[in-house]
Motif scaffolding. Structure first.
Motif, PDB file in Angstrom:
ATOM      1  N   THR A 141       0.830  -1.207   0.000  1.00  0.00           N
ATOM      2  CA  THR A 141       0.000   0.000   0.000  1.00  0.00           C
ATOM      3  C   THR A 141       0.862   1.254   0.000  1.00  0.00           C
ATOM      4  OG1 THR A 141      -1.813  -1.121   1.142  1.00  0.00           O
ATOM      5  CG2 THR A 141      -1.747   1.285   1.287  1.00  0.00           C
ATOM      6  N   LEU A 142       1.931   1.250   0.791  1.00  0.00           N
ATOM      7  CA  LEU A 142       2.837   2.397   0.819  1.00  0.00           C
ATOM      8  C   LEU A 142       3.436   2.649  -0.566  1.00  0.00           C
ATOM      9  CD1 LEU A 142       4.506   4.579   2.279  1.00  0.00           C
ATOM     10  CD2 LEU A 142       6.187   2.801   2.810  1.00  0.00           C
ATOM     11  N   CYS A 143       3.913   1.591  -1.214  1.00  0.00           N
ATOM     12  CA  CYS A 143       4.506   1.737  -2.550  1.00  0.00           C
ATOM     13  C   CYS A 143       3.471   2.202  -3.566  1.00  0.00           C
ATOM     14  CB  CYS A 143       5.125   0.416  -2.989  1.00  0.00           C
ATOM     15  SG  CYS A 143       6.610  -0.060  -2.076  1.00  0.00           S
ATOM     16  N   TYR A 144       2.236   1.701  -3.437  1.00  0.00           N
ATOM     17  CA  TYR A 144       1.152   2.126  -4.326  1.00  0.00           C
ATOM     18  C   TYR A 144       0.900   3.627  -4.155  1.00  0.00           C
ATOM     19  CZ  TYR A 144      -3.555   2.392  -6.351  1.00  0.00           C
ATOM     20  OH  TYR A 144      -4.656   2.746  -7.098  1.00  0.00           O
TER      21      TYR A 144
ATOM     22  N   LEU B 244      -4.100   1.928 -11.452  1.00  0.00           N
ATOM     23  CA  LEU B 244      -4.871   0.703 -11.247  1.00  0.00           C
ATOM     24  C   LEU B 244      -5.774   0.893 -10.027  1.00  0.00           C
ATOM     25  CD1 LEU B 244      -5.346  -2.359 -11.921  1.00  0.00           C
ATOM     26  CD2 LEU B 244      -3.528  -2.859 -10.268  1.00  0.00           C
ATOM     27  N   PRO B 245      -7.083   0.632 -10.147  1.00  0.00           N
ATOM     28  CA  PRO B 245      -7.977   0.819  -8.994  1.00  0.00           C
ATOM     29  C   PRO B 245      -7.470   0.082  -7.761  1.00  0.00           C
ATOM     30  CG  PRO B 245      -9.272   0.433 -10.966  1.00  0.00           C
ATOM     31  CD  PRO B 245      -7.832   0.216 -11.351  1.00  0.00           C
ATOM     32  N   TYR B 246      -7.461   0.780  -6.626  1.00  0.00           N
ATOM     33  CA  TYR B 246      -6.877   0.217  -5.419  1.00  0.00           C
ATOM     34  C   TYR B 246      -7.595  -1.050  -4.978  1.00  0.00           C
ATOM     35  CZ  TYR B 246      -5.141  -0.270  -0.680  1.00  0.00           C
ATOM     36  OH  TYR B 246      -4.571  -0.781   0.457  1.00  0.00           O
ATOM     37  N   ARG B 247      -8.900  -1.117  -5.168  1.00  0.00           N
ATOM     38  CA  ARG B 247      -9.667  -2.303  -4.759  1.00  0.00           C
ATOM     39  C   ARG B 247      -9.153  -3.552  -5.479  1.00  0.00           C
ATOM     40  NH1 ARG B 247     -13.902  -0.721  -6.517  1.00  0.00           N
ATOM     41  NH2 ARG B 247     -14.190  -1.993  -8.386  1.00  0.00           N
ATOM     42  N   ILE B 248      -8.949  -3.431  -6.778  1.00  0.00           N
ATOM     43  CA  ILE B 248      -8.421  -4.558  -7.563  1.00  0.00           C
ATOM     44  C   ILE B 248      -7.003  -4.878  -7.116  1.00  0.00           C
ATOM     45  CG2 ILE B 248      -7.724  -5.282  -9.876  1.00  0.00           C
ATOM     46  CD1 ILE B 248     -10.041  -3.632 -10.970  1.00  0.00           C
ATOM     47  N   TYR B 249      -6.205  -3.844  -6.964  1.00  0.00           N
ATOM     48  CA  TYR B 249      -4.808  -4.010  -6.553  1.00  0.00           C
ATOM     49  C   TYR B 249      -4.714  -4.705  -5.200  1.00  0.00           C
ATOM     50  CZ  TYR B 249      -0.238  -2.558  -4.753  1.00  0.00           C
ATOM     51  OH  TYR B 249       1.022  -2.540  -4.188  1.00  0.00           O
TER      52      TYR B 249
ATOM     53  N   SER C 229       4.483  -2.624  -7.314  1.00  0.00           N
ATOM     54  CA  SER C 229       3.551  -1.842  -6.502  1.00  0.00           C
ATOM     55  C   SER C 229       3.561  -0.373  -6.913  1.00  0.00           C
ATOM     56  CB  SER C 229       3.929  -1.963  -5.020  1.00  0.00           C
ATOM     57  OG  SER C 229       3.915  -3.307  -4.598  1.00  0.00           O
ATOM     58  N   ILE C 230       4.747   0.183  -7.111  1.00  0.00           N
ATOM     59  CA  ILE C 230       4.860   1.593  -7.499  1.00  0.00           C
ATOM     60  C   ILE C 230       4.254   1.826  -8.878  1.00  0.00           C
ATOM     61  CG2 ILE C 230       6.496   3.425  -8.061  1.00  0.00           C
ATOM     62  CD1 ILE C 230       8.334   2.266  -5.887  1.00  0.00           C
ATOM     63  N   ILE C 231       4.530   0.925  -9.811  1.00  0.00           N
ATOM     64  CA  ILE C 231       3.979   1.065 -11.165  1.00  0.00           C
ATOM     65  C   ILE C 231       2.463   0.958 -11.145  1.00  0.00           C
ATOM     66  CG2 ILE C 231       3.834  -0.074 -13.424  1.00  0.00           C
ATOM     67  CD1 ILE C 231       6.822  -0.772 -13.079  1.00  0.00           C
ATOM     68  N   SER C 232       1.930   0.054 -10.306  1.00  0.00           N
ATOM     69  CA  SER C 232       0.477  -0.094 -10.214  1.00  0.00           C
ATOM     70  C   SER C 232      -0.187   1.204  -9.773  1.00  0.00           C
ATOM     71  CB  SER C 232       0.126  -1.214  -9.232  1.00  0.00           C
ATOM     72  OG  SER C 232       0.639  -2.455  -9.665  1.00  0.00           O
ATOM     73  N   GLY C 233       0.423   1.883  -8.808  1.00  0.00           N
ATOM     74  CA  GLY C 233      -0.105   3.175  -8.388  1.00  0.00           C
ATOM     75  C   GLY C 233       0.085   4.240  -9.453  1.00  0.00           C
ATOM     76  N   SER C 234       1.206   4.187 -10.148  1.00  0.00           N
ATOM     77  CA  SER C 234       1.514   5.198 -11.152  1.00  0.00           C
ATOM     78  C   SER C 234       0.546   5.156 -12.330  1.00  0.00           C
ATOM     79  CB  SER C 234       2.953   5.019 -11.658  1.00  0.00           C
ATOM     80  OG  SER C 234       3.886   5.152 -10.609  1.00  0.00           O
ATOM     81  N   VAL C 235       0.126   3.952 -12.732  1.00  0.00           N
ATOM     82  CA  VAL C 235      -0.773   3.829 -13.886  1.00  0.00           C
ATOM     83  C   VAL C 235      -2.236   3.994 -13.496  1.00  0.00           C
ATOM     84  CG1 VAL C 235       0.854   2.331 -15.094  1.00  0.00           C
ATOM     85  CG2 VAL C 235      -0.969   1.301 -13.712  1.00  0.00           C
TER      86      VAL C 235
ATOM     87  N   LEU D 165      -2.067  -3.036 -17.330  1.00  0.00           N
ATOM     88  CA  LEU D 165      -2.561  -3.196 -15.965  1.00  0.00           C
ATOM     89  C   LEU D 165      -3.991  -2.691 -15.772  1.00  0.00           C
ATOM     90  CD1 LEU D 165       0.519  -2.329 -13.719  1.00  0.00           C
ATOM     91  CD2 LEU D 165      -0.640  -4.524 -13.922  1.00  0.00           C
ATOM     92  N   VAL D 166      -4.369  -1.657 -16.486  1.00  0.00           N
ATOM     93  CA  VAL D 166      -5.676  -1.050 -16.257  1.00  0.00           C
ATOM     94  C   VAL D 166      -6.723  -1.590 -17.228  1.00  0.00           C
ATOM     95  CG1 VAL D 166      -6.909   1.158 -16.042  1.00  0.00           C
ATOM     96  CG2 VAL D 166      -4.518   1.013 -15.404  1.00  0.00           C
ATOM     97  N   GLY D 167      -6.281  -2.287 -18.261  1.00  0.00           N
ATOM     98  CA  GLY D 167      -7.215  -2.812 -19.245  1.00  0.00           C
ATOM     99  C   GLY D 167      -7.977  -4.031 -18.748  1.00  0.00           C
ATOM    100  N   ALA D 168      -8.553  -4.769 -19.687  1.00  0.00           N
ATOM    101  CA  ALA D 168      -9.355  -5.948 -19.352  1.00  0.00           C
ATOM    102  C   ALA D 168      -8.507  -6.990 -18.637  1.00  0.00           C
ATOM    103  CB  ALA D 168      -9.953  -6.549 -20.629  1.00  0.00           C
ATOM    104  N   GLY D 169      -9.114  -7.656 -17.654  1.00  0.00           N
ATOM    105  CA  GLY D 169      -8.413  -8.709 -16.915  1.00  0.00           C
ATOM    106  C   GLY D 169      -7.361  -8.193 -15.972  1.00  0.00           C
ATOM    107  N   SER D 170      -7.533  -6.965 -15.468  1.00  0.00           N
ATOM    108  CA  SER D 170      -6.503  -6.359 -14.612  1.00  0.00           C
ATOM    109  C   SER D 170      -6.297  -7.145 -13.314  1.00  0.00           C
ATOM    110  CB  SER D 170      -6.864  -4.904 -14.289  1.00  0.00           C
ATOM    111  OG  SER D 170      -8.150  -4.819 -13.709  1.00  0.00           O
ATOM    112  N   PHE D 171      -7.365  -7.729 -12.769  1.00  0.00           N
ATOM    113  CA  PHE D 171      -7.215  -8.501 -11.530  1.00  0.00           C
ATOM    114  C   PHE D 171      -6.339  -9.730 -11.771  1.00  0.00           C
ATOM    115  CE2 PHE D 171      -8.453 -12.002  -8.759  1.00  0.00           C
ATOM    116  CZ  PHE D 171      -8.324 -11.435  -7.501  1.00  0.00           C
TER     117      PHE D 171
END
Length: 219
Positions: A99-102, A161-166, A153-159, A129-135
């Protein structure tokens, strides 16, 4: 236009300086034990007595800022708290760290950096990451032991990606490793060690094998 660019560069320089000072302060702090072995971690954490579980989770959460070796934390939790509580604390600390890295990626400049300097790579990462099948994609990134934990984790936050899925994919993807590490550490010096070693290899090897098979099917 030139003044705006100079102002932007100054903001970046101040931000990097501030982050650098924070990291330097945490790294050189007398409270940072700089462990070199699992035993170093065990002694340091247990020195806090009843607060030891919270200290473990807290240190794991801010581990990237301390340059604390994650492997030592992963292997020490089972020795410190036993396998069952160890799994809970491992997941809590690992999820806190994720979560911190996100947050660092989402609000600490990563999103801005990708938008302004990411180019085609930034677009590819965002689309993937944000397209179809992101989970499912995030779950693979967490389960397969090839992908570095903190950069993902950092890239997921940068792009964005919805936090719930992440969060859901991260917790689920961490579970096999949490179980394997804890029972491996708890079995050191006992007759169950080789069985735990096999379980650990399966926990990391099976996802890797399935991922390779999936890649071949896609190709």
């Amino acid at each position: 236009m030139k003044q705006a660019r100079i102002y932007l560069l100054l903001r970046i320089a101040v931000y990097l300086l501030l982050v650098g000072l924070i990291i330097y302060g945490l790294y050189t702090s007398p409270y940072n034990p700089h462990p070199h072995s699992v035993e170093d971690v065990r002694r340091w954490v247990m020195s806090f007595g009843a607060w030891a579980p919270l200290i473990y989770v807290g240190v794991y959460t801010i581990r990237p800022l301390l340059f604390f070796p994650s492997l030592l934390l992963n292997l020490s939790v089972g020795l410190l708290f036993g396998p069952w509580l160890g799994i809970v604390l491992f997941l809590a600390g690992g999820f806190g760290c994720a979560t911190l890295c996100y947050i660092l990626g989402r609000f600490g400049g990563g999103h801005w950096f990708l938008q302004n300097f990411g180019g085609s790579w930034g677009e590819r990462l965002t689309t993937y990451l944000v397209g179809a099948g992101s989970f499912t994609k995030m779950l693979w990134l967490r389960t397969v032991p090839l992908f570095p934990y903190d950069p993902v984790s950092i890239i997921s936050g940068s792009v964005g990606l919805p936090y719930r899925i992440y969060a859901c994919a991260t917790l689920l993807g961490m579970l096999p490793g949490a179980i394997a590490y804890n029972f491996l550490a708890d079995s050191f010096g006992t007759g169950r060690f080789y069985l735990a070693l096999v379980v650990t290899l399966l926990a990391f090897g099976v996802p890797l094998l399935l991922w390779q098979m999936k890649r071949k099917v896609v190709k």
